[in-house]
Design a protein around this motif. Structure first.
Motif, PDB file in Angstrom:
ATOM      1  N   ASP A 158       0.856  -1.189   0.000  1.00 35.79           N
ATOM      2  CA  ASP A 158       0.000   0.000   0.000  1.00 35.79           C
ATOM      3  C   ASP A 158       0.892   1.239   0.000  1.00 35.79           C
ATOM      4  N   PHE A 159       0.881   1.988  -1.114  1.00 38.66           N
ATOM      5  CA  PHE A 159       1.661   3.228  -1.176  1.00 38.66           C
ATOM      6  C   PHE A 159       1.105   4.122  -2.274  1.00 38.66           C
ATOM      7  N   SER A 160       1.170   5.411  -2.061  1.00 42.31           N
ATOM      8  CA  SER A 160       0.813   6.435  -3.066  1.00 42.31           C
ATOM      9  C   SER A 160      -0.545   6.185  -3.724  1.00 42.31           C
ATOM     10  N   GLY A 161      -1.497   5.685  -2.947  1.00 42.48           N
ATOM     11  CA  GLY A 161      -2.823   5.434  -3.489  1.00 42.48           C
ATOM     12  C   GLY A 161      -2.956   4.121  -4.226  1.00 42.48           C
ATOM     13  N   LEU A 162      -1.860   3.346  -4.301  1.00 42.46           N
ATOM     14  CA  LEU A 162      -1.875   2.046  -4.978  1.00 42.46           C
ATOM     15  C   LEU A 162      -1.887   0.936  -3.932  1.00 42.46           C
ATOM     16  N   ILE A 163      -2.852   0.034  -4.030  1.00 42.25           N
ATOM     17  CA  ILE A 163      -2.972  -1.096  -3.110  1.00 42.25           C
ATOM     18  C   ILE A 163      -2.966  -2.386  -3.917  1.00 42.25           C
ATOM     19  N   LEU A 164      -2.046  -3.293  -3.579  1.00 41.05           N
ATOM     20  CA  LEU A 164      -1.975  -4.602  -4.215  1.00 41.05           C
ATOM     21  C   LEU A 164      -2.173  -5.665  -3.149  1.00 41.05           C
ATOM     22  N   ASP A 165      -3.119  -6.570  -3.392  1.00 45.72           N
ATOM     23  CA  ASP A 165      -3.368  -7.693  -2.486  1.00 45.72           C
ATOM     24  C   ASP A 165      -2.953  -8.973  -3.192  1.00 45.72           C
ATOM     25  N   GLN A 166      -1.859  -9.595  -2.718  1.00 48.64           N
ATOM     26  CA  GLN A 166      -1.319 -10.767  -3.389  1.00 48.64           C
ATOM     27  C   GLN A 166      -2.230 -11.977  -3.258  1.00 48.64           C
ATOM     28  N   LEU A 194       3.832  -5.775 -11.662  1.00 48.80           N
ATOM     29  CA  LEU A 194       3.592  -4.647 -10.755  1.00 48.80           C
ATOM     30  C   LEU A 194       3.957  -5.018  -9.321  1.00 48.80           C
ATOM     31  N   TRP A 195       3.655  -6.262  -8.915  1.00 49.15           N
ATOM     32  CA  TRP A 195       4.002  -6.708  -7.572  1.00 49.15           C
ATOM     33  C   TRP A 195       5.517  -6.719  -7.377  1.00 49.15           C
ATOM     34  N   TYR A 196       6.241  -7.237  -8.366  1.00 50.05           N
ATOM     35  CA  TYR A 196       7.699  -7.339  -8.238  1.00 50.05           C
ATOM     36  C   TYR A 196       8.336  -5.959  -8.174  1.00 50.05           C
ATOM     37  N   LEU A 197       7.900  -5.053  -9.043  1.00 48.87           N
ATOM     38  CA  LEU A 197       8.456  -3.699  -9.029  1.00 48.87           C
ATOM     39  C   LEU A 197       8.097  -2.978  -7.732  1.00 48.87           C
ATOM     40  N   SER A 198       6.857  -3.181  -7.261  1.00 47.66           N
ATOM     41  CA  SER A 198       6.428  -2.528  -6.022  1.00 47.66           C
ATOM     42  C   SER A 198       7.161  -3.089  -4.816  1.00 47.66           C
ATOM     43  N   SER A 199       7.463  -4.392  -4.865  1.00 52.21           N
ATOM     44  CA  SER A 199       8.206  -5.034  -3.770  1.00 52.21           C
ATOM     45  C   SER A 199       9.651  -4.551  -3.719  1.00 52.21           C
ATOM     46  N   ASN A 200      10.127  -4.021  -4.844  1.00 56.31           N
ATOM     47  CA  ASN A 200      11.515  -3.549  -4.939  1.00 56.31           C
ATOM     48  C   ASN A 200      11.586  -2.044  -5.147  1.00 56.31           C
ATOM     49  N   ARG A 201      10.640  -1.328  -4.507  1.00 56.40           N
ATOM     50  CA  ARG A 201      10.603   0.128  -4.662  1.00 56.40           C
ATOM     51  C   ARG A 201      11.936   0.744  -4.264  1.00 56.40           C
ATOM     52  N   GLY A 202      12.393   1.686  -5.072  1.00 55.91           N
ATOM     53  CA  GLY A 202      13.652   2.351  -4.821  1.00 55.91           C
ATOM     54  C   GLY A 202      14.834   1.679  -5.495  1.00 55.91           C
ATOM     55  N   LYS A 203      14.595   0.494  -6.046  1.00 57.62           N
ATOM     56  CA  LYS A 203      15.652  -0.249  -6.726  1.00 57.62           C
ATOM     57  C   LYS A 203      15.363  -0.264  -8.220  1.00 57.62           C
ATOM     58  N   VAL A 204      16.413  -0.132  -9.033  1.00 57.04           N
ATOM     59  CA  VAL A 204      16.251  -0.263 -10.478  1.00 57.04           C
ATOM     60  C   VAL A 204      16.314  -1.746 -10.826  1.00 57.04           C
ATOM     61  N   VAL A 205      15.226  -2.254 -11.412  1.00 56.54           N
ATOM     62  CA  VAL A 205      15.138  -3.670 -11.788  1.00 56.54           C
ATOM     63  C   VAL A 205      15.423  -3.780 -13.289  1.00 56.54           C
ATOM     64  N   SER A 206      16.427  -4.549 -13.641  1.00 58.84           N
ATOM     65  CA  SER A 206      16.752  -4.708 -15.058  1.00 58.84           C
ATOM     66  C   SER A 206      15.675  -5.521 -15.764  1.00 58.84           C
ATOM     67  N   SER A 207      15.583  -5.375 -17.090  1.00 58.77           N
ATOM     68  CA  SER A 207      14.635  -6.167 -17.872  1.00 58.77           C
ATOM     69  C   SER A 207      14.912  -7.650 -17.700  1.00 58.77           C
ATOM     70  N   GLU A 208      16.196  -7.999 -17.617  1.00 57.97           N
ATOM     71  CA  GLU A 208      16.572  -9.400 -17.447  1.00 57.97           C
ATOM     72  C   GLU A 208      16.050  -9.958 -16.124  1.00 57.97           C
ATOM     73  N   GLU A 209      16.262  -9.191 -15.041  1.00 58.79           N
ATOM     74  CA  GLU A 209      15.801  -9.641 -13.724  1.00 58.79           C
ATOM     75  C   GLU A 209      14.287  -9.745 -13.680  1.00 58.79           C
ATOM     76  N   LEU A 210      13.610  -8.760 -14.260  1.00 55.79           N
ATOM     77  CA  LEU A 210      12.151  -8.744 -14.253  1.00 55.79           C
ATOM     78  C   LEU A 210      11.590  -9.933 -15.034  1.00 55.79           C
ATOM     79  N   PHE A 211      12.195 -10.212 -16.192  1.00 57.14           N
ATOM     80  CA  PHE A 211      11.732 -11.334 -17.012  1.00 57.14           C
ATOM     81  C   PHE A 211      11.911 -12.654 -16.267  1.00 57.14           C
TER      82      PHE A 211
END
Length: 230
Positions: free
Chosen positions: A135-143, A165-182
């Motif tokens: 839950d941050f900035s008006g965005l709420i994700l329920d896994q 969206l869950w993975y990026l939100s779980s790693n807020r503040g970190k730059v996630v590479s396309s490779e890592e995200l895939f």
């Protein structure tokens, strides 16, 4: 619990071959050669995944995909006889989770199916509530329910979009590479799949009314990847 998979392909030999390989993995398979019967199945059966051929007479695979995404979020794998990138991009933009080009190796398709089912099941597991909500900035994700709200407005996301969206939100503040995200989302090695990631990011931004130029949430770090800032 049995896994129900829908297979639609007007080429009977291909559809039957897919059915044989999936049944060997103990999946429950609904196989159809026409869109009409398949659409009825979608409305009446509880499905866990669909495999759709794009080039189906009368009602093409893209139309069936749209119908599915009006109500359901289960994973969809598109089959295409074309190498054209536009077909793949169209499918992903409409909510497909993966695609495979004919001719294909049946065992590769089975592996893709397993990966999608594994991810879909993972995000439906019941775990502790406080570990399941971001839950941050008006965005709420329920896994646990895969529900997403933005400023109290529900967002209809595909399983793949939610995973990203869950993975990026779980790693807020970190730059996630396309490779890592895939690798995190698809569970496979990264084989020059930047277009796949890019299309899903674009579709997410559209649903969130976000902008690539002035993003509120998902920011592109050129040459590196993506980030959601804290």
């Amino acid at each position: 619990m049995s896994i129900n998979i829908l297979v639609i392909d007007d080429e009977k030999e291909i559809a039957d071959l897919i059915e044989v390989y999936l049944k060997n993995e103990n999946y429950n398979v609904f196989t159809f050669y026409t869109a009409k019967e398949a659409l009825h199945c979608i409305e009446t059966e509880k499905l866990d995944l669909a495999i759709l051929d794009i080039m189906i007479p009368e009602v093409d695979g893209f139309t069936i995909l749209r119908k599915i995404r009006e109500k359901f979020n289960f994973p969809v794998i598109m089959l295409t006889a074309k190498e054209e990138e536009i077909d793949k991009i169209n499918g992903l933009s409409l909510g497909a989770d993966d695609y495979i080009t004919k001719p294909f190796r049946p065992l590769e398709l089975v592996a893709r199916v397993k990966a999608q089912i594994r991810r879909f099941t993972k995000y439906n597991q019941d775990t502790k509530q406080n570990e399941n909500i971001i839950d941050f900035s008006g965005l709420i994700l329920d896994q646990s329910t895969r529900k997403v709200f933005l400023n109290e407005r529900p967002l209809s996301l595909t399983p793949t979009e939610f995973s990203i969206l869950w993975y990026l939100s779980s790693n807020r503040g970190k730059v996630v590479s396309s490779e890592e995200l895939f690798q995190a989302v698809w569970g496979e090695k990264y084989f020059n799949s930047n277009n796949t990631v890019m299309v899903h990011i674009r579709h997410l931004r559209e649903k969130m009314n976000d902008s690539a130029e002035k993003p509120k949430f998902i920011k592109t770090v050129w040459g590196v990847g993506y980030t959601i800032e804290k």
